[in-house]
Design a protein around this motif. Sequence first.
Motif, PDB file in Angstrom:
ATOM      1  N   GLU A  34      33.014  31.641  48.567  1.00  0.00           N
ATOM      2  CA  GLU A  34      34.101  31.172  47.715  1.00  0.00           C
ATOM      3  C   GLU A  34      33.565  30.586  46.416  1.00  0.00           C
ATOM      4  N   GLN A  35      32.457  29.790  46.509  1.00  0.00           N
ATOM      5  CA  GLN A  35      31.860  29.241  45.305  1.00  0.00           C
ATOM      6  C   GLN A  35      31.365  30.348  44.378  1.00  0.00           C
ATOM      7  N   LEU A  36      30.639  31.325  44.982  1.00  0.00           N
ATOM      8  CA  LEU A  36      30.171  32.445  44.180  1.00  0.00           C
ATOM      9  C   LEU A  36      31.346  33.219  43.567  1.00  0.00           C
ATOM     10  N   THR A  37      32.410  33.321  44.365  1.00  0.00           N
ATOM     11  CA  THR A  37      33.593  34.021  43.862  1.00  0.00           C
ATOM     12  C   THR A  37      34.194  33.291  42.668  1.00  0.00           C
ATOM     13  N   GLN A  38      34.247  31.937  42.772  1.00  0.00           N
ATOM     14  CA  GLN A  38      34.766  31.157  41.653  1.00  0.00           C
ATOM     15  C   GLN A  38      33.884  31.329  40.413  1.00  0.00           C
ATOM     16  N   GLN A  39      32.547  31.266  40.620  1.00  0.00           N
ATOM     17  CA  GLN A  39      31.647  31.470  39.491  1.00  0.00           C
ATOM     18  C   GLN A  39      31.833  32.857  38.880  1.00  0.00           C
ATOM     19  N   MET A  40      31.931  33.846  39.741  1.00  0.00           N
ATOM     20  CA  MET A  40      32.144  35.198  39.250  1.00  0.00           C
ATOM     21  C   MET A  40      33.461  35.315  38.493  1.00  0.00           C
ATOM     22  N   GLN A  41      34.475  34.604  38.998  1.00  0.00           N
ATOM     23  CA  GLN A  41      35.755  34.641  38.303  1.00  0.00           C
ATOM     24  C   GLN A  41      35.648  34.013  36.919  1.00  0.00           C
ATOM     25  N   GLN A  42      34.911  32.869  36.845  1.00  0.00           N
ATOM     26  CA  GLN A  42      34.717  32.254  35.539  1.00  0.00           C
ATOM     27  C   GLN A  42      33.959  33.195  34.603  1.00  0.00           C
ATOM     28  N   TYR A  43      32.866  33.779  35.143  1.00  0.00           N
ATOM     29  CA  TYR A  43      32.089  34.720  34.331  1.00  0.00           C
ATOM     30  C   TYR A  43      32.951  35.902  33.901  1.00  0.00           C
ATOM     31  N   MET A  44      33.756  36.383  34.840  1.00  0.00           N
ATOM     32  CA  MET A  44      34.622  37.506  34.506  1.00  0.00           C
ATOM     33  C   MET A  44      35.669  37.115  33.467  1.00  0.00           C
ATOM     34  N   GLN A  45      36.155  35.850  33.586  1.00  0.00           N
ATOM     35  CA  GLN A  45      37.108  35.394  32.579  1.00  0.00           C
ATOM     36  C   GLN A  45      36.474  35.351  31.194  1.00  0.00           C
ATOM     37  N   GLN A  46      35.187  34.818  31.128  1.00  0.00           N
ATOM     38  CA  GLN A  46      34.491  34.812  29.855  1.00  0.00           C
ATOM     39  C   GLN A  46      34.269  36.234  29.349  1.00  0.00           C
ATOM     40  N   ASN A  47      33.837  37.088  30.264  1.00  0.00           N
ATOM     41  CA  ASN A  47      33.641  38.481  29.876  1.00  0.00           C
ATOM     42  C   ASN A  47      34.944  39.118  29.414  1.00  0.00           C
ATOM     43  N   ASP A  48      36.019  38.721  30.105  1.00  0.00           N
ATOM     44  CA  ASP A  48      37.313  39.256  29.688  1.00  0.00           C
ATOM     45  C   ASP A  48      37.663  38.815  28.270  1.00  0.00           C
ATOM     46  N   ALA A  49      37.357  37.522  27.963  1.00  0.00           N
ATOM     47  CA  ALA A  49      37.633  37.031  26.606  1.00  0.00           C
ATOM     48  C   ALA A  49      36.791  37.790  25.583  1.00  0.00           C
ATOM     49  N   ASN A  50      35.475  37.924  25.925  1.00  0.00           N
ATOM     50  CA  ASN A  50      34.606  38.681  25.014  1.00  0.00           C
ATOM     51  C   ASN A  50      35.068  40.123  24.895  1.00  0.00           C
ATOM     52  N   ASP A  51      35.428  40.669  26.008  1.00  0.00           N
ATOM     53  CA  ASP A  51      35.903  42.050  25.981  1.00  0.00           C
ATOM     54  C   ASP A  51      37.167  42.187  25.142  1.00  0.00           C
ATOM     55  N   LYS A  52      38.010  41.161  25.191  1.00  0.00           N
ATOM     56  CA  LYS A  52      39.228  41.212  24.385  1.00  0.00           C
ATOM     57  C   LYS A  52      38.894  41.195  22.893  1.00  0.00           C
ATOM     58  N   GLU A  53      37.913  40.299  22.522  1.00  0.00           N
ATOM     59  CA  GLU A  53      37.514  40.261  21.118  1.00  0.00           C
ATOM     60  C   GLU A  53      36.911  41.601  20.691  1.00  0.00           C
ATOM     61  N   THR A  54      35.989  42.096  21.545  1.00  0.00           N
ATOM     62  CA  THR A  54      35.370  43.386  21.240  1.00  0.00           C
ATOM     63  C   THR A  54      36.425  44.474  21.147  1.00  0.00           C
ATOM     64  N   LEU A  55      37.355  44.421  22.057  1.00  0.00           N
ATOM     65  CA  LEU A  55      38.413  45.427  22.046  1.00  0.00           C
ATOM     66  C   LEU A  55      39.262  45.339  20.778  1.00  0.00           C
ATOM     67  N   ALA A  56      39.489  44.078  20.302  1.00  0.00           N
ATOM     68  CA  ALA A  56      40.270  43.915  19.070  1.00  0.00           C
ATOM     69  C   ALA A  56      39.527  44.527  17.882  1.00  0.00           C
ATOM     70  N   VAL A  57      38.170  44.259  17.820  1.00  0.00           N
ATOM     71  CA  VAL A  57      37.377  44.840  16.728  1.00  0.00           C
ATOM     72  C   VAL A  57      37.391  46.357  16.810  1.00  0.00           C
ATOM     73  N   VAL A  58      37.196  46.850  18.047  1.00  0.00           N
ATOM     74  CA  VAL A  58      37.199  48.295  18.229  1.00  0.00           C
ATOM     75  C   VAL A  58      38.539  48.891  17.817  1.00  0.00           C
ATOM     76  N   GLU A  59      39.614  48.183  18.166  1.00  0.00           N
ATOM     77  CA  GLU A  59      40.933  48.682  17.793  1.00  0.00           C
ATOM     78  C   GLU A  59      41.099  48.701  16.273  1.00  0.00           C
ATOM     79  N   GLN A  60      40.578  47.624  15.613  1.00  0.00           N
ATOM     80  CA  GLN A  60      40.661  47.600  14.156  1.00  0.00           C
ATOM     81  C   GLN A  60      39.873  48.758  13.547  1.00  0.00           C
TER      82      GLN A  60
END
Length: 668
Positions: free
Chosen positions: A535-561
């Motif tokens: 569960e702890q690892l899952t929470q950490q992974m979720q946080q990491y995935m959330q950060q990656n999701d944020a980065n991915d969103k920014e990257t996706l916005a640039v790519v879209e532009q």
Amino acid sequence: MSNTVQIEQENMQLASKWHMKFKEAMVYKASYTKRWQEYDEAYAGEYSKGQSLPDYKSNIISNYIFSTVETIRPIMLESNPKFQVMARQPEGLAFTTDVNEAMSYEWDREKMTRKVCAELIPVLVRGTSVFFVPWNADEKNTKYIPVSAYNIFPDPLATCVEDAEYIVYATYSHVNRLKKLFPEYADKLSGGSVKYSELVYNNDLNARIDNQVLLLEVWCKDYETIEENDGKVKRIKYKYPKGRHIIVAPELGLVLLDQDNPYDDGEHPFVLIKDYDVPGKFWGEGEPSQMLSPQKGMNDLYNAIIDNAKATANSPWVIDKNSGIGQGKITARPGLILRKNPGSEVTRLQPPGMPMYVPNTVETLKYDLQEVSGVFNSLKGNSSTGVYTAQGILALKEAGETRIRLKVKLLEDALGEMCRKGFSRCRQYWKSDKWIQITRADGSYDLKKFITDSLKYDYDIKITAGSTMTVNRGAMLDLMIRLAQTPMPDGQMLVDREAVAEYLPEEVKASLLRRMGNKQQAIEQQVQQFQQMIEQLTQQMQQYMQQNDANDKETLAVVEQMTSAIERINKQIIQLQNKHDKLEEDKRKEEEQQKIKINSYNEGFADAEKYYVPESEGGADSVSSQPDGQQLPDEILTGLNNMSDDELAVVLQQNPDLMELLNMEQPQ
């Protein structure tokens, strides 16, 4: 006062009516009662106790009936029955386990194992045992009371409990007990002696019995109707729709109780357990019904052999009166020396030997008893000739239990019927949740709260087939060990450790299951720790995935532009390409038009030269010698006017004489 007298007269008539029905049922049952008494004496080895025999006659009883009954009895109820509860509605499926545990609790609370084990004796001897299943309002529990078949008197036409019009439970009760139960009739109750001895057959008949009152407890179907009038419609309905329950003291003319059947199921609260269920008969048949006759014949021959052995071992003497040997001088002492008078005779007679067919007949009767009862030596553990392996002996034992399995089936059906009636009592009278004691697999006990809402659904309650029969634990343990070592295609073993432990001795199984439970708890704790880590690892992974999701969103916005910009550029390129293609097409068309114009001009100019210049030797003076007033054709002038300056310059450069002609065309 007249109303009270009328009620007393009606009660006396009711008591008299059921007294007569009781006597009718007793007459019908008399043949069974006589046989049962004989069977009971045969089981106890006392069927010859009324015979008067000389002292020298042998009266030894080899009781094969007792041996047969006591061989079958432990096989039929070696284990506690396993209840099988099946819901009739889908909503009740979630509560089947709870109802199953409640039925097991009721079985243990009433000590049914001991009761049923004891009642198997009358089942196997008389052929029938009866259980009474009432609700005890004082203890607030369902009772399972074994009653003697001698005390039950059914409708003579009945073939089972369900189709009996009435069942009378007759017994003698002490007058003081009745006064306590029915204080309103205390002044009318009086005791006396026992008139019907079969009702107290199991008691000591030599004891002095007094102050007893004959009591008839009647459970009957009653078809008396009453008329109801609600002011509009008259309706006729049964006065006792669920049946009638009456308690009378017929010899005193008293009706102590008269009420509706108190149970919602509307059934007679009796269950029969039979040994041999004879179709069309209310009562079953027991083992002595077929064994008693050959056993009596075998015992007579057996006693004759013993008497012959006594006579042969101690044959009579013939002694002359004058032999000098007094009476009582001859004894059976070894090495006895007799002194007689000379000339007298002392002779010992030799009795004839026992014919060989007598002991052979005894052996034949023994085998006949086995055939009749179905209990062979192999069932008792004695090996047969030529069978020495464990598997062979086990196979013989299982074959010998064939008839016993039918008895067990009838027993399990009766126990299931008792549980069904007990469940009906619980559903009717259990109004609040209660704590029940349950037995775990390792033999330990626990408390569980039973929710009475689960009783509002309908269930079918049965006993698992063969669950009460004995099993060869050694053979089954060996089989389970081999199955536990047999892998399946998925890598798991065919059976688990709990299945192996099921066939261990109880004292070993309980401790083993506890140890396995402790290990299981330790494993579960480790599993919980692993789960927490996961569960702890899952929470950490979720946080990491959330950060990656944020980065991915920014990257996706640039790519879209960038994609949008590229799309815009592509559109512009396409527009430019289209414009370029259009320009090229316009240029091509313009070149074609220019070429046409030039060709038209050249052709027109040549025609003009032919028209205006006469043929002469001096070509240079031809234009100057043109007569005044000569003009260019209109089509040539129109073509020259339509040309651009660049085109006109090219034409004039190529034809310099054309300039002079144009100058001449200009107005003076």
